[in-house]
Design an enzyme around this catalytic site. Sequence first.
Site, mmCIF file in Angstrom:
data_model
loop_
_atom_site.group_PDB
_atom_site.id
_atom_site.type_symbol
_atom_site.label_atom_id
_atom_site.label_comp_id
_atom_site.label_asym_id
_atom_site.label_seq_id
_atom_site.Cartn_x
_atom_site.Cartn_y
_atom_site.Cartn_z
ATOM 1 N N SER A 147 15.496 -47.241 16.381
ATOM 2 C CA SER A 147 15.956 -45.743 16.216
ATOM 3 C C SER A 147 14.660 -44.932 15.433
ATOM 4 O O SER A 147 13.521 -45.917 15.262
ATOM 5 C CB SER A 147 16.738 -45.925 14.474
ATOM 6 O OG SER A 147 16.767 -44.509 14.025
ATOM 7 N N TYR A 162 18.240 -49.240 6.279
ATOM 8 C CA TYR A 162 18.162 -49.056 7.718
ATOM 9 C C TYR A 162 16.888 -48.788 8.158
ATOM 10 O O TYR A 162 16.648 -49.474 9.197
ATOM 11 C CB TYR A 162 19.246 -47.677 7.761
ATOM 12 C CG TYR A 162 19.395 -47.133 9.202
ATOM 13 C CD1 TYR A 162 20.451 -47.691 9.694
ATOM 14 C CD2 TYR A 162 18.573 -46.240 9.861
ATOM 15 C CE1 TYR A 162 20.798 -47.321 11.057
ATOM 16 C CE2 TYR A 162 18.996 -45.753 11.061
ATOM 17 C CZ TYR A 162 19.911 -46.436 11.783
ATOM 18 O OH TYR A 162 20.276 -45.903 13.067
#
Length: 258
Positions: A147, A162
């Site tokens: 990401s 995350y």
Amino acid sequence: MNTLNKFKLENKTAIVTGAARGLGKAMAAGLAEAGTNIVIPDINYKGAQEAAAEISELGVDTMPLETDVTDEHSVKKMAEKTLKKFDKIDILINNAGIVVHEPAEEMSKKDWEEVINVNLTGVFLCSQAAANNMKENDGGSIINIASMSGYIVNFPQPQISYNTSKAGVIQMTKSQAAEWAKYNIRVNAIAPGYMKTDMTKKYVDNNPEVKEHWIDPIPMKRMGKPEELQGTVVYLASQSSSYMTGHTLVLDGGYTLY
Ligand SMILES: NC(=O)c1ccc[n+]([C@@H]2O[C@H](COP(=O)([O-])OP(=O)(O)OC[C@H]3O[C@@H](n4cnc5c(N)ncnc54)[C@H](O)[C@@H]3O)[C@@H](O)[C@H]2O)c1
């Protein structure tokens, strides 16, 4: 070989984890359009069955599996069932992932571990299972879904586990690429920016902060669509990227440029 033919993936088998919905499902459909048979291991078995049925309409063989990528036994069964049906694993897309939004000073160890287990340990376990088969055959291509959060800190939502997990995925990609090049296994990653999926939907809908903090800072002024990852995943899975390994491709409409 003709350049366009290098993108073809006929008679290959791809495992796309977490492809019951969202980016995984779109990438699985893109690979299927290039000719790959698709295995869909997902903790959501009903969703995996529905996605497999939909993707099989593209003319390839599909197999849904009930798999928890954090569970070593479950991942072992995923590889065994894939080999029983398709004989080999050519492509693995490590897509299954979750996010928790919680301030770092308040986050419980349980919440921290949940994200690290799925996003980081899950990638490690599935890659290991696939690589052990790929090294016995002609090699293969592993694509880890990282990401842009592996490079930047998102704002305003706090998501330390995350962001840390995705930075880990980028470094794991480099380590795997270096170790497994001798087996003809290439390992690359894709780092999407803000994409419209169920994962982001709950924050996007009816939230004025999203336009200000998520959309306005994107030079292209819009979120990405899941199908915009399809060309990239076919490129990385196929011979068209034969000299690329250990690399992370950022697809974020330019968000990380500023
Ligand atoms: N949507 C975005 O904006 C975005 C941006 C960058 C990266 N990503 C990454 O892309 C990937 C897919 O994201 P998405 O938006 O499609 O998410 P999503 O929530 O729509 O889909 C994730 C899928 O993973 C499955 N899953 C969750 N835990 C699992 C487990 N333990 N074992 C097996 N399957 C499991 C879910 O059932 C679901 O089908 C994730 O790794 C995510 O971090 C998403």
